[in-house]
Design an enzyme around this catalytic site. Sequence first.
Site, mmCIF file in Angstrom:
data_model
loop_
_atom_site.group_PDB
_atom_site.id
_atom_site.type_symbol
_atom_site.label_atom_id
_atom_site.label_comp_id
_atom_site.label_asym_id
_atom_site.label_seq_id
_atom_site.Cartn_x
_atom_site.Cartn_y
_atom_site.Cartn_z
ATOM 1 N N HIS A 17 0.837 -1.214 0.000
ATOM 2 C CA HIS A 17 0.000 0.000 0.000
ATOM 3 C C HIS A 17 0.873 1.266 0.000
ATOM 4 C CE1 HIS A 17 -2.971 -2.754 2.281
ATOM 5 N NE2 HIS A 17 -3.494 -2.562 1.093
ATOM 6 N N LYS A 41 -16.668 -8.083 6.529
ATOM 7 C CA LYS A 41 -15.299 -8.575 6.735
ATOM 8 C C LYS A 41 -14.920 -8.420 8.198
ATOM 9 C CE LYS A 41 -12.417 -8.068 2.576
ATOM 10 N NZ LYS A 41 -11.326 -7.280 1.968
ATOM 11 N N ARG A 90 -1.677 -6.402 -8.269
ATOM 12 C CA ARG A 90 -0.483 -7.221 -8.049
ATOM 13 C C ARG A 90 -0.348 -8.234 -9.179
ATOM 14 N NH1 ARG A 90 -2.388 -8.480 -2.117
ATOM 15 N NH2 ARG A 90 -4.216 -8.662 -3.432
ATOM 16 N N SER A 128 -2.689 -7.947 2.953
ATOM 17 C CA SER A 128 -2.948 -7.804 4.388
ATOM 18 C C SER A 128 -3.274 -9.156 5.005
ATOM 19 C CB SER A 128 -4.106 -6.834 4.619
ATOM 20 O OG SER A 128 -3.783 -5.568 4.143
#
Length: 161
Positions: A17, A41, A90, A128
């Site tokens: 990030h 979440k 990514r 994460s």
Amino acid sequence: MRLAVYPGSFDPVTNGHIDILEKTSKIFDKIIVAVVHNVSKKALFTLDERVELIRESTKHLNNIEVECFSGLLANYLRDREACAIIRGLRTVADFEYEMHMAMINKRLIPDVDTIFIMSDSSNIFVSSSIIKEAALLGGDVSELVPEIVKLKLEAKRQETI
Ligand code: PNS
């Protein structure tokens, strides 16, 4: 002013990030990192903790603000008069979900485009969730997250022992 919003869960913020923010802070006048309250979440860090960790980790960048938001991203973008959404990419695995998000956001707020930024290859596997798992099981994540995040992950690990 070219203001972009970088939305996400940031649970917690990673070097991936930060890499995206270092790159995009040179492109936009101001970036708001928008930390999302996502009821579906289960987060490890509270919203306040996540905001604080991002603030601490972006002190070297002078055009970054950090806020929380809940609800529809398109409404938040309108309120802030943003011109772009920033998202990191990514691998190809990210693409389909990101494309759908970009398309729905484009439909909801046509004036705002999603800008995708590739993270450096050193961060390509950093997420994460993988960092949380590794750190809570005692793995060394010091090269993958800012120092303050490493310390907070260690504290969370101690709480779970
Ligand atoms: O870091 P994440 O969890 O991949 O970020 C996803 C996020 C927060 C960007 C996305 O879930 C989002 O924008 N949520 C807000 C609700 C919304 O506007 N959803 C898209 C249209 S239905």
